[in-house]
Design a protein around this motif. Structure first.
Motif, mmCIF file in Angstrom:
data_model
loop_
_atom_site.group_PDB
_atom_site.id
_atom_site.type_symbol
_atom_site.label_atom_id
_atom_site.label_comp_id
_atom_site.label_asym_id
_atom_site.label_seq_id
_atom_site.Cartn_x
_atom_site.Cartn_y
_atom_site.Cartn_z
ATOM 1 N N GLU A 83 0.774 -1.070 -0.024
ATOM 2 C CA GLU A 83 -0.169 -0.492 0.014
ATOM 3 C C GLU A 83 1.263 1.556 -0.041
ATOM 4 O O GLU A 83 0.493 1.506 -0.261
ATOM 5 N N VAL A 84 2.075 1.730 0.439
ATOM 6 C CA VAL A 84 3.278 2.034 0.732
ATOM 7 C C VAL A 84 4.113 1.846 0.763
ATOM 8 O O VAL A 84 5.033 0.661 1.109
ATOM 9 N N ASP B 201 -2.837 13.021 -1.474
ATOM 10 C CA ASP B 201 -3.695 12.494 -0.611
ATOM 11 C C ASP B 201 -3.475 13.213 0.397
ATOM 12 O O ASP B 201 -4.643 13.134 1.434
ATOM 13 N N GLN C 255 1.478 11.916 1.314
ATOM 14 C CA GLN C 255 1.525 11.373 0.696
ATOM 15 C C GLN C 255 1.283 11.552 -1.064
ATOM 16 O O GLN C 255 0.263 12.126 -1.091
ATOM 17 N N THR D 278 -0.413 9.542 -4.857
ATOM 18 C CA THR D 278 -0.573 7.590 -5.224
ATOM 19 C C THR D 278 -0.825 8.642 -6.997
ATOM 20 O O THR D 278 -1.400 9.103 -7.206
ATOM 21 N N SER E 247 -3.070 3.691 -9.231
ATOM 22 C CA SER E 247 -2.919 2.449 -8.255
ATOM 23 C C SER E 247 -3.590 2.320 -6.757
ATOM 24 O O SER E 247 -3.651 2.974 -6.742
ATOM 25 N N CYS F 176 -1.729 1.477 -4.981
ATOM 26 C CA CYS F 176 0.053 2.086 -4.000
ATOM 27 C C CYS F 176 0.361 3.521 -4.071
ATOM 28 O O CYS F 176 0.317 3.647 -4.821
ATOM 29 N N SER F 177 0.909 3.272 -2.521
ATOM 30 C CA SER F 177 1.088 4.779 -2.606
ATOM 31 C C SER F 177 2.649 5.357 -2.133
ATOM 32 O O SER F 177 3.648 4.258 -1.985
#
Length: 135
Positions: free
Chosen positions: A6-7, A31, A44, A46, A50, A52-53
């Protein structure tokens, strides 16, 4: 059980400069940009489409030397269009490179084997690969 990434933390020397690069030049959505009251800051972003950030920050992210992240990879359906967008936004990006060859019929000759490469202002390295259809 699904395991999702995710990150990814991207080490940078200047959060504002990196935020501008990823948002304005590469086209990532911002974000959030959170100031933690003198303790630190987290931004953050993205990539469009996606799950995933990436996170940029200071004070509250693991210490890594700026520019030390290599091999981040984005996947797009149309590499020529993606490269054109990056060039239009002022990103220094490589020419399209074909690495390997497709083992069978694919919808487009660049699928799986077409790549471009770029770096952020700190030297973190990114790859963009074309995959327009998956088996």
């Amino acid at each position: 059980m699904n395991w999702t990434l995710e990150v990814v933390i991207v080490p940078v020397s200047d959060v504002d400069r990196a935020k501008e690069f990823y948002a304005e030049r590469v086209g990532f959505a911002v974000d959030h940009d959170t100031d933690l009251g003198g303790v630190g800051r987290i931004v953050q972003l993205t990539p469009r489409g996606s799950g995933c950030s990436i996170v940029l920050g200071r004070g509250v992210v693991p210490e890594m030397p700026p520019g030390s992240l290599k091999g981040l990879q984005l996947v797009v359906a149309d590499l020529e269009q993606a490269r054109a967008e990056l060039v239009e936004r002022g990103v220094e990006v490589s020419e399209i490179q074909v690495v390997g060859r497709n083992p069978g019929p694919v919808p487009h000759p660049l699928d799986n084997v077409g790549f471009v490469f770029f770096r952020d202002p700190d030297g973190n390295e990114w790859t963009v690969q074309q995959i327009s259809a998956r088996a």
